[in-house]
Design a protein around this motif. Sequence first.
Motif, PDB file in Angstrom:
ATOM      1  N   GLU A   1       0.837  -1.208   0.000  1.00  0.00           N
ATOM      2  CA  GLU A   1       0.000   0.000   0.000  1.00  0.00           C
ATOM      3  C   GLU A   1       0.869   1.254   0.000  1.00  0.00           C
ATOM      4  N   ARG A   2       1.918   1.238   0.796  1.00  0.00           N
ATOM      5  CA  ARG A   2       2.813   2.397   0.838  1.00  0.00           C
ATOM      6  C   ARG A   2       3.500   2.612  -0.501  1.00  0.00           C
ATOM      7  N   GLN A   3       3.953   1.525  -1.121  1.00  0.00           N
ATOM      8  CA  GLN A   3       4.597   1.643  -2.431  1.00  0.00           C
ATOM      9  C   GLN A   3       3.622   2.148  -3.483  1.00  0.00           C
ATOM     10  N   ALA A   4       2.373   1.699  -3.434  1.00  0.00           N
ATOM     11  CA  ALA A   4       1.364   2.178  -4.378  1.00  0.00           C
ATOM     12  C   ALA A   4       1.106   3.662  -4.165  1.00  0.00           C
ATOM     13  N   ARG A   5       1.031   4.098  -2.909  1.00  0.00           N
ATOM     14  CA  ARG A   5       0.807   5.515  -2.623  1.00  0.00           C
ATOM     15  C   ARG A   5       1.987   6.359  -3.093  1.00  0.00           C
ATOM     16  N   GLU A   6       3.195   5.891  -2.863  1.00  0.00           N
ATOM     17  CA  GLU A   6       4.378   6.623  -3.306  1.00  0.00           C
ATOM     18  C   GLU A   6       4.458   6.683  -4.823  1.00  0.00           C
TER      19      GLU A   6
ATOM     20  N   TYR B   1       1.870   6.650  -6.843  1.00  0.00           N
ATOM     21  CA  TYR B   1       0.826   7.605  -7.234  1.00  0.00           C
ATOM     22  C   TYR B   1       1.323   9.035  -7.034  1.00  0.00           C
ATOM     23  N   ASP B   2       2.001   9.287  -5.915  1.00  0.00           N
ATOM     24  CA  ASP B   2       2.541  10.627  -5.652  1.00  0.00           C
ATOM     25  C   ASP B   2       3.602  11.018  -6.673  1.00  0.00           C
ATOM     26  N   ARG B   3       4.410  10.074  -7.132  1.00  0.00           N
ATOM     27  CA  ARG B   3       5.426  10.377  -8.157  1.00  0.00           C
ATOM     28  C   ARG B   3       4.763  10.696  -9.499  1.00  0.00           C
ATOM     29  N   GLU B   4       3.725   9.946  -9.853  1.00  0.00           N
ATOM     30  CA  GLU B   4       3.044  10.151 -11.134  1.00  0.00           C
ATOM     31  C   GLU B   4       2.181  11.413 -11.139  1.00  0.00           C
TER      32      GLU B   4
ATOM     33  N   ALA C   1      -6.600  14.961 -11.425  1.00  0.00           N
ATOM     34  CA  ALA C   1      -6.990  13.553 -11.526  1.00  0.00           C
ATOM     35  C   ALA C   1      -7.066  13.149 -12.992  1.00  0.00           C
ATOM     36  N   TYR C   2      -6.763  14.071 -13.902  1.00  0.00           N
ATOM     37  CA  TYR C   2      -6.730  13.836 -15.350  1.00  0.00           C
ATOM     38  C   TYR C   2      -8.078  13.415 -15.921  1.00  0.00           C
ATOM     39  N   VAL C   3      -9.144  13.842 -15.280  1.00  0.00           N
ATOM     40  CA  VAL C   3     -10.501  13.619 -15.775  1.00  0.00           C
ATOM     41  C   VAL C   3     -11.194  14.968 -15.738  1.00  0.00           C
TER      42      VAL C   3
END
Length: 99
Positions: A5-10, A12-15, A79-81
Amino acid sequence: MTIAERQAREAYDRENPWRPMNTAVRGDGLICELLFNDMVGDYGTPGFQFFLDNDGNWYRIDPPGETFLSPAPINWRPAYVRLTPERRAYLKRKAKGDA
């Protein structure tokens, strides 16, 4: 929070990096997240999404509401929408209490 979960959040923050408020574009219907800051520190609003209208006001999408931002947000990220003009008008009407 698990490592995954932490890696997914990080990731997302990078992207989707936070951007300064003066770069937000009015009236294009871009759905955004907002980052706030108070005496305790920075905090986001997980689960809430906003859009900036032509009038310069931020509106919350779900539940619809005009956002009187205090403290003021310090950063935003897209959010690109995009919302259609019709959907934005509907949300603004709901935010002001009209059906």
